[in-house]
Design a protein around this motif. Structure first.
Motif, short mmCIF file in Angstrom:
data_model
loop_
_atom_site.label_atom_id
_atom_site.label_comp_id
_atom_site.label_asym_id
_atom_site.label_seq_id
_atom_site.Cartn_x
_atom_site.Cartn_y
_atom_site.Cartn_z
N LEU A 34 -14.00 -57.01 -35.70
CA LEU A 34 -13.80 -55.40 -35.74
C LEU A 34 -15.07 -54.99 -36.06
O LEU A 34 -15.69 -54.26 -35.09
CB LEU A 34 -12.73 -55.13 -36.56
CG LEU A 34 -12.63 -53.92 -36.78
CD1 LEU A 34 -12.14 -52.99 -35.45
CD2 LEU A 34 -11.59 -53.30 -37.80
N LEU A 89 -7.08 -46.84 -35.58
CA LEU A 89 -7.45 -47.90 -36.65
C LEU A 89 -6.56 -47.66 -37.93
O LEU A 89 -6.23 -48.37 -38.68
CB LEU A 89 -8.90 -47.77 -37.08
CG LEU A 89 -9.82 -48.54 -36.08
CD1 LEU A 89 -11.38 -47.83 -36.40
CD2 LEU A 89 -9.76 -49.85 -36.14
N LEU A 101 -12.29 -59.48 -39.74
CA LEU A 101 -12.38 -58.36 -39.43
C LEU A 101 -14.04 -58.17 -39.33
O LEU A 101 -14.26 -57.28 -38.39
CB LEU A 101 -11.98 -57.38 -40.82
CG LEU A 101 -10.38 -57.39 -40.97
CD1 LEU A 101 -9.97 -56.83 -42.20
CD2 LEU A 101 -9.84 -56.51 -39.86
N ASP A 122 -16.57 -54.91 -32.34
CA ASP A 122 -15.98 -53.70 -31.75
C ASP A 122 -16.69 -52.63 -32.05
O ASP A 122 -17.37 -52.09 -31.27
CB ASP A 122 -14.46 -53.76 -32.21
CG ASP A 122 -13.87 -52.47 -31.55
OD1 ASP A 122 -14.46 -51.83 -30.70
OD2 ASP A 122 -12.53 -52.30 -32.00
N LEU A 133 -4.09 -50.63 -38.01
CA LEU A 133 -4.99 -51.52 -38.59
C LEU A 133 -4.35 -51.32 -40.28
O LEU A 133 -4.07 -52.06 -41.16
CB LEU A 133 -6.44 -51.39 -38.48
CG LEU A 133 -7.35 -52.53 -39.59
CD1 LEU A 133 -6.57 -53.92 -39.43
CD2 LEU A 133 -8.45 -52.45 -39.16
#
Lengths: 110, 110, 110, 110, 110, 110
Positions: free
Chosen positions: A28, C24, A24, A32, C28
């Motif tokens: 992420l 998210l 992550l 990201d 997520l």
């Protein structure tokens, strides 16, 4: 010309123990979120440093000060962020940040 | 053209009871610190909003979101600051900020 | 048989303004993290409630108390979590949580 | 002559749901700790108010401001505690406390 | 078979200076609260570890990770608690906890 | 007769890098706020120590414990402040403070 880089983060250093958290973090958070164009990396560094100062997250602050410099935030601006934070998160958070930033600046030779 | 202004702060509203604190707020925090050229008002708004989101200072966040918009931070940038904060200060701080920011945006008609 | 459900979260209520944060949250946080088998939903509710009590995140606490009950944490266990937290995060956080939990229990009729 | 009293605390109001926490609050926190002679009640009120200001525990702050006044801390001293806290816990905590204290002072007629 | 034990706590190490606090720690926190049957020791360890991660209480976290393992929480569950906390208390708290937990796991040989 | 003095603060040690913050610390925080007669230095030390205990500001706590002793707060009173704080900010903050205070008392020979 500086080549100062953030040290390996605690999560990366323990990636085999924390595989999901490391994934992550790499894919992420850095892969990201930090890359989204809605906010520049310089601006993301400013708000991340401010948050780490305010929350007294000493270990993570060190690396994000280095990242901030690498993202184009100047030493003078970081000093001013810490000075501004004294008023919004209290003097002790600014004192702690001043100690950490002083070491980062010394190591970088600025 | 918006004319949305921050509401009178709690300190200003109680200036006769808190004369020293009100004097420091007007003449030092806003009159001196925010005016220093080492960091733009836009940048100061970014780090102040980030700090108030991270520390869950709901009432003060509202006014500084309005100030941020008045200082040139866009709605899209504020949304991204709050999204970024979810990772650095936790989802509950971002959820709280999303609620407050939504009301500020509605009131401003943006 | 209870049908008490968490209210729509602040992020979901503002999903068009916060599309990334909402995505998210849904895909997520709830769609991936909460579904991972390494920790049961009951255990995740216990640690989430404890965190929200400790950090004084009042608004988010309300919904996660409801989720905790829906995930099989009993009223008696939630009362004990809050009592335990008084020692680890301080009496004021427990007092705040007791007020919120009392309202959740009333609404649920337990 | 004032008869302003703290409102019933959230824990006392939910004593049947939180019997252990209520017992500890009445018999240990108020019945034992606050009565220890190593620190006067006035001094305990000073440090409790400072802590509640610094931690932004709004609801509990209200009652402890009333207790502080009942324990002999003057209005002028409370104003100064809040002003001092602006520097040690940040301006937003002082602003929040100024709002709460203003209401307590108004209600008491001081 | 591990015999890893928590180190002597700071309060126990200073018991002659802090007699009341040490007495409360031994006889109330560990002797009473942790022994109450309303919540298992495993569950108490889960919520205590989550709280210490979220509040960035590094020194106390170390000992409670050891207690958690001794109370039957597995290494895999602790890793997942820390991963879950990244979302509810922010990445920096999880990074800090990952560093501490890595050391505890190494010392224990797991 | 003790001559124990606070160590040079992080801000003073970096005064050339943080000139504005150092100036504010010397001339406003210590030169003005701490000197205001509305609250004695002893009382200011009590509330400052309580705040630093509650916020887990370990490095700044050390120096303010020394200042508190120099301002007339007794060792017994500081022990009681830390014991009181266990209830208002949680056991981990008191444990941390007990460790720091123990070292300060040792160094001072009290």
């Amino acid at each position: 010309m500086t080549t100062q880089q953030p040290r390996q983060s605690a999560i990366a250093a323990r990636s085999s123990t924390f595989p999901k958290l490391n994934d992550l973090t790499q894919n992420l958070v850095f892969g990201d979120i930090w890359e989204r164009p809605q906010l520049s990396k310089r601006d993301r560094s400013l708000i991340t440093v401010a948050t780490l100062v305010a929350l007294y997250r000493t270990d993570q602050l060190r690396n994000h000060l280095i990242r901030a410099l690498n993202n184009g935030v100047t030493k003078e601006e970081l000093v001013e962020v810490i000075t501004h934070m004294a008023f919004y998160a209290g003097w002790p958070t600014a004192a702690n940040a001043a100690a950490v930033a002083g070491e980062v600046f010394d190591e970088r030779g600025i």
